[in-house]
Design an enzyme around this catalytic site. Structure first.
Site, PDB file in Angstrom:
ATOM      1  N   PHE A 133       0.865  -1.180   0.000  1.00 10.24           N
ATOM      2  CA  PHE A 133       0.000   0.000   0.000  1.00 10.24           C
ATOM      3  C   PHE A 133       0.900   1.228   0.000  1.00 10.24           C
ATOM      4  CE2 PHE A 133      -2.455   3.468   1.752  1.00 10.24           C
ATOM      5  CZ  PHE A 133      -3.652   3.349   1.063  1.00 10.24           C
ATOM      6  N   ASP A 218       9.493   2.603   1.458  1.00 10.50           N
ATOM      7  CA  ASP A 218       8.333   3.372   1.928  1.00 10.50           C
ATOM      8  C   ASP A 218       8.182   3.107   3.422  1.00 10.50           C
ATOM      9  OD1 ASP A 218       5.854   4.290   2.725  1.00 10.50           O
ATOM     10  OD2 ASP A 218       4.819   3.678   0.895  1.00 10.50           O
ATOM     11  N   LYS A 247       2.890   9.950   8.434  1.00 10.16           N
ATOM     12  CA  LYS A 247       2.238   9.440   9.642  1.00 10.16           C
ATOM     13  C   LYS A 247       2.863   9.926  10.956  1.00 10.16           C
ATOM     14  CE  LYS A 247       0.001   5.384   7.640  1.00 10.16           C
ATOM     15  NZ  LYS A 247      -1.412   5.595   7.875  1.00 10.16           N
TER      16      LYS A 247
HETATM   17  N1  PLP Z   1       2.598   4.294   2.372  1.00  7.60           N
HETATM   18  C1  PLP Z   1       2.335   3.438   3.372  1.00  7.60           C
HETATM   19  C2  PLP Z   1       3.305   2.337   3.673  1.00  7.60           C
HETATM   20  C3  PLP Z   1       1.173   3.582   4.148  1.00  7.60           C
HETATM   21  O1  PLP Z   1       0.911   2.737   5.131  1.00  7.60           O
HETATM   22  C4  PLP Z   1       0.289   4.658   3.833  1.00  7.60           C
HETATM   23  C5  PLP Z   1      -0.965   4.850   4.587  1.00  7.60           C
HETATM   24  O2  PLP Z   1      -1.459   3.985   5.252  1.00  7.60           O
HETATM   25  C6  PLP Z   1       0.615   5.509   2.774  1.00  7.60           C
HETATM   26  C7  PLP Z   1       1.778   5.309   2.077  1.00  7.60           C
HETATM   27  C8  PLP Z   1      -0.290   6.662   2.417  1.00  7.60           C
HETATM   28  O3  PLP Z   1      -0.206   7.649   3.392  1.00  7.60           O
HETATM   29  P1  PLP Z   1      -1.341   8.786   3.486  1.00  7.60           P
HETATM   30  O4  PLP Z   1      -2.589   8.093   3.907  1.00  7.60           O
HETATM   31  O5  PLP Z   1      -0.804   9.746   4.504  1.00  7.60           O
HETATM   32  O6  PLP Z   1      -1.449   9.402   2.141  1.00  7.60           O
END
Ligand code: PLP
Length: 391
Positions: A133, A218, A247
């Site tokens: 994700f 990520d 986050k």
């Molecule tokens: N990347 C990862 C690994 C995530 O867990 C998330 C959100 O859960 C995102 C990107 C996307 O972040 P945002 O919801 O702040 O756009």
């Protein structure tokens, strides 16, 4: 009309109905509009690293807002530069590798910036992981594996292939001299907290280096102390080219960061990218306060100790067959597909939990959560997790 009814009448239904209307928080505790108290084991999806209303975060934000609230990216401010320097100092860089940071406002935006960096290599093929994700904007969505999220918005930016998470052989087969980057969550969060096999991140480094592709971690969910290290990939000792954060970084104030090392640090040039709010001094002051508090309060160590305590609590009932993860990012596998019922029952008993799949629970409480809060879940756990068959 209740707040929920007003919500339904005034907000787009992108997420389904909210579970509760919350009005107040303090540490790892929150209260709903009827005054009911809950212990928050979810932390706003791994965001509230310092819990709710942490005085250092409140102070930093209010002081900065009073001093200078927003300037746009035509100007810089002390918190912006200081935060970039702090983040670079937290990531082990090779000698002579200065590194550069780009600030944005969310995880998906941090990933959009990284994606644009990869395009500036002159290559366009990307390799991502099954179960991944990476966010909901179209670029980050193009890397996100889940069909249900992707299909309604196709065509998405293309040339992405997915390989099974943790499968170094499949990765080796998928990467070649046309690959711009490989993007990996060091621990998959939305997939239910999945840890790759030992050596997978090192294999990803070796494979990307061999083909001149970038390695992008990520760490939007795993970064900033959540796993007991500043970054989840630190435990592997593997240096990436790109790291994305969001986050926990702002502890509840929106901020994203894209950190680039080596040659990738200078691929984006003037005019290539931008955002009005990115690097906003209030958000940067919040992030600095989070980093300070993690250091001052020993929250990396606390994440490990409390994570161990929580693991013991969860495994005490045989309905939980396995607990995966690190620090205070944990996934619990249930013997049956009862996760949704467990979440509902937990809420009735004053605990906010999260399910990522029919038999999977995810835990990401504040790093500041008290021993007594986890013990309270322990006392209720047998009752919460045992769902009798309903005829
Ligand atoms: N990347 C990862 C690994 C995530 O867990 C998330 C959100 O859960 C995102 C990107 C996307 O972040 P945002 O919801 O702040 O756009």
């Amino acid at each position: 009309m209740t707040l929920q009814e007003r919500y339904a009448a005034s907000l787009m239904n992108t997420f389904g109905p909210p579970r509760l209307a919350l009005v107040r928080g303090d540490g790892a505790h929150v209260w709903d509009e009827d005054g009911r108290e809950y212990i928050d084991f979810f932390g706003g999806i791994a965001v509230n690293a310092l819990g709710h209303g942490h005085p250092a975060l409140v102070d930093a934000v209010t002081t900065q807002l009073r001093t200078l609230g927003h300037v746009s990216n035509f100007f810089t401010t002390p918190p912006q530069v200081e935060l970039a320097e702090r983040l670079l100092a937290l990531l082990p860089l090779s000698p002579g590798d200065a590194g550069r940071v780009f600030f944005s406002n969310s995880g998906t935006e941090a990933n959009e910036a990284a994606l644009k960096v990869t395009r500036r290599t002159g290559r366009t093929r990307l390799v991502a992981m099954e179960g991944a994700f990476h966010g909901r904007t179209l670029g980050a969505l193009a890397l996100t594996a889940k069909e249900a999220y992707r299909t309604p918005f196709e065509p998405l930016p293309g040339e992405v292939v997915w390989v099974p998470y943790g499968d170094a052989g499949a990765l080796r087969d998928a990467v070649d001299g046309t690959t711009a980057a490989v993007v990996v969550e060091p621990i998959q969060g939305e997939a239910g907290v999945v840890v790759p096999p030992e050596g997978f991140l090192a294999a990803a480094r070796e494979i990307t280096t061999k083909h001149g592709a970038l390695l992008w971690f990520d760490e939007v969910q795993t970064g900033v102390g959540r796993t007991g290290d500043w970054f989840a990939h630190a435990a592997s000792g593997v240096p990436p080219d790109l790291v994305t954060l969001a986050k926990g970084l702002g502890g509840g104030i929106p901020i994203g960061a894209t950190i680039a090392h080596g040659e990738s640090a200078t691929l984006l040039q003037p005019g290539n990218h931008g955002t009005t709010f990115g690097g906003n001094p209030v958000a940067c002051a919040a992030a600095l306060a989070v980093l300070d508090a993690i250091e001052r309060e020993g929250l990396l160590e606390a994440a490990v100790v409390r994570g161990r305590q929580l693991t013991e609590v969860l495994l005490a009932e045989q309905e939980v067959t396995d607990v995966e993860g690190r620090g205070l990012l944990l996934g619990a596998q249930l013997a049956d597909e009862t996760a949704a019922q467990v979440v509902t029952r937990a809420q009735e008993r004053g605990f906010l939990l999260n399910n990522t799949g029919p038999g999977r629970l995810r835990f990401a409480p504040p790093l500041t959560i008290a021993e007594a809060d986890i013990a309270a879940l322990g006392e209720a756990w047998a009752d919460v997790v045992t769902i009798e068959d309903t005829p």
